[in-house]
Motif scaffolding. Sequence first.
Motif, PDB file in Angstrom:
ATOM      1  N   UNK A 139       0.826  -1.204   0.000  1.00 53.44           N
ATOM      2  CA  UNK A 139       0.000   0.000   0.000  1.00 53.44           C
ATOM      3  C   UNK A 139       0.863   1.259   0.000  1.00 53.44           C
ATOM      4  N   UNK A 140       1.990   1.206   0.706  1.00 48.84           N
ATOM      5  CA  UNK A 140       2.913   2.337   0.688  1.00 48.84           C
ATOM      6  C   UNK A 140       3.430   2.615  -0.713  1.00 48.84           C
ATOM      7  N   UNK A 141       3.733   1.546  -1.468  1.00 55.50           N
ATOM      8  CA  UNK A 141       4.177   1.727  -2.846  1.00 55.50           C
ATOM      9  C   UNK A 141       3.054   2.287  -3.715  1.00 55.50           C
ATOM     10  N   UNK A 142       1.806   1.843  -3.451  1.00 57.70           N
ATOM     11  CA  UNK A 142       0.676   2.368  -4.217  1.00 57.70           C
ATOM     12  C   UNK A 142       0.500   3.864  -3.967  1.00 57.70           C
ATOM     13  N   UNK A 143       0.779   4.300  -2.741  1.00 61.50           N
ATOM     14  CA  UNK A 143       0.647   5.719  -2.414  1.00 61.50           C
ATOM     15  C   UNK A 143       1.685   6.580  -3.127  1.00 61.50           C
ATOM     16  N   UNK A 144       2.736   5.940  -3.655  1.00 61.39           N
ATOM     17  CA  UNK A 144       3.710   6.678  -4.454  1.00 61.39           C
ATOM     18  C   UNK A 144       3.055   7.376  -5.643  1.00 61.39           C
ATOM     19  N   UNK A 145       1.939   6.807  -6.113  1.00 57.51           N
ATOM     20  CA  UNK A 145       1.276   7.357  -7.292  1.00 57.51           C
ATOM     21  C   UNK A 145       0.899   8.820  -7.079  1.00 57.51           C
ATOM     22  N   UNK A 146       0.423   9.147  -5.891  1.00 56.36           N
ATOM     23  CA  UNK A 146      -0.004  10.524  -5.614  1.00 56.36           C
ATOM     24  C   UNK A 146       1.182  11.489  -5.709  1.00 56.36           C
ATOM     25  N   UNK A 147       2.256  11.134  -5.018  1.00 55.85           N
ATOM     26  CA  UNK A 147       3.410  12.026  -5.022  1.00 55.85           C
ATOM     27  C   UNK A 147       4.133  12.023  -6.352  1.00 55.85           C
ATOM     28  N   UNK A 148       4.137  10.885  -7.039  1.00 55.55           N
ATOM     29  CA  UNK A 148       4.752  10.853  -8.367  1.00 55.55           C
ATOM     30  C   UNK A 148       4.035  11.814  -9.309  1.00 55.55           C
ATOM     31  N   UNK A 149       2.706  11.818  -9.245  1.00 57.04           N
ATOM     32  CA  UNK A 149       1.948  12.758 -10.061  1.00 57.04           C
ATOM     33  C   UNK A 149       2.262  14.196  -9.705  1.00 57.04           C
ATOM     34  N   UNK A 150       2.376  14.481  -8.391  1.00 52.07           N
ATOM     35  CA  UNK A 150       2.675  15.846  -7.954  1.00 52.07           C
ATOM     36  C   UNK A 150       4.058  16.277  -8.411  1.00 52.07           C
ATOM     37  N   UNK A 151       5.042  15.401  -8.261  1.00 45.76           N
ATOM     38  CA  UNK A 151       6.418  15.748  -8.619  1.00 45.76           C
ATOM     39  C   UNK A 151       6.541  15.974 -10.124  1.00 45.76           C
ATOM     40  N   UNK A 152       5.837  15.170 -10.909  1.00 43.08           N
ATOM     41  CA  UNK A 152       5.850  15.373 -12.357  1.00 43.08           C
ATOM     42  C   UNK A 152       5.228  16.724 -12.720  1.00 43.08           C
ATOM     43  N   UNK A 153       4.138  17.085 -12.036  1.00 45.96           N
ATOM     44  CA  UNK A 153       3.370  18.272 -12.431  1.00 45.96           C
ATOM     45  C   UNK A 153       4.006  19.568 -11.956  1.00 45.96           C
ATOM     46  N   UNK A 154       4.730  19.550 -10.843  1.00 47.74           N
ATOM     47  CA  UNK A 154       5.202  20.807 -10.258  1.00 47.74           C
ATOM     48  C   UNK A 154       6.148  21.607 -11.159  1.00 47.74           C
ATOM     49  N   UNK A 155       7.183  20.996 -11.717  1.00 46.04           N
ATOM     50  CA  UNK A 155       8.025  21.799 -12.627  1.00 46.04           C
ATOM     51  C   UNK A 155       7.253  22.320 -13.835  1.00 46.04           C
TER      52      UNK A 155
END
Length: 388
Positions: free
Chosen positions: A51-67
Amino acid sequence: MTSDIITRTAQPAQARWAVFVAFLVHGLLIGAWVPHVALAKERLDVGPGVFGLALLAFSAGAIFAMPVAGVLINRFGSAVMTLVTGMLFCVAFLGPVLAASMPAFVLAGVAMGMMIGSMDVAMNAHGIAVEKALRRPIMSMLHGSFSIGSMFGTFLGAAMLSRFGVLPQAGATALLCLAMLLAASRFFLPGDIDKGLSGTHFAWPTRATIGLGLLCLLALMIEGSILDWAAIMMREKYMIDAGIAALGFGFYQAGMAVARFTGDWIRLKVGAVAMVRVSALLAAAATTVALLAPSPQIAIAAFVFAGLGLGNIAPVLFAGGGRLEPDAPGRGIAAVTTLGYTGFLLGPALLGLVAEATSLTAALFVTVAAALIIAVFAGAARSADSYH
């Protein structure tokens, strides 16, 4: 998409409250998601590591979008980007709430994370623009609005889930937030207030922002870990209802709100460095108490003080990032928050893996160590005091 979407007659005093509402909406959506975290883990029927790895999806999306958000702010202005990303966030919020399988949850998490991250950059950049127009600090107050939203989103979300179920709670939250954002957007500063300030574009961290970014990484690692794991820890340790377990995060946000509504005044009195250092030490001490508490009541009370400690760290670091690149505040904030959301990504995943080997309570002590590191290197926050 043009700056004409935004009313051009808004005054700084009106814009302060308009961007306050944008932060409130962001917090309401985040808070409304919290009661669903433990339910999602149970629905997907996986262990804490997976589940912790699945939660990576949220932050991965944020990190991609921020720049990318930094580029778009430079192109269209922070006012337009706050409105557009906020509207999309209201829609994306429904995805992970309703996802019934792991692939659907991951895809929905990426989409929601992209909107979390891009709206975060845009509304902070607009907050910097309003702060400059007012010529006094307001960033802690704005982040206090986020905390109020997170607190009420959690409490109301838990109550509505218990009484009405998943879909009514999620749908009502999305519609309310959309209406609030549309009403507030009429009073943002002109859309071109910070459009095209810089000839450079992509918002990678620079030498100027790397120190602040690393501290922000630790601060958001703490916040993300509490967001994703506190309710699960409370539910598993004390065998309590999911709605009650979510109160730990809700009261954590209450403490953050109190800190942030007093943070601008404190920053003027003692300076950013002293405030960040003392705040980090309080967060470390209170989190330790929360994790060792023999009852949920004591743990919830300790989470209030942990929130009081952590509350002002991220706003000061965001403000410092905007000041370090005055010709492109959106890019500076995006650079700092990109590193910050890397911590938001690493925190929940790291804690999930540590929890597999030990326990979730033991794993959360990583956040205590992170707070102590912030206290040691708080000197990097001094740029935030240059708010004129």
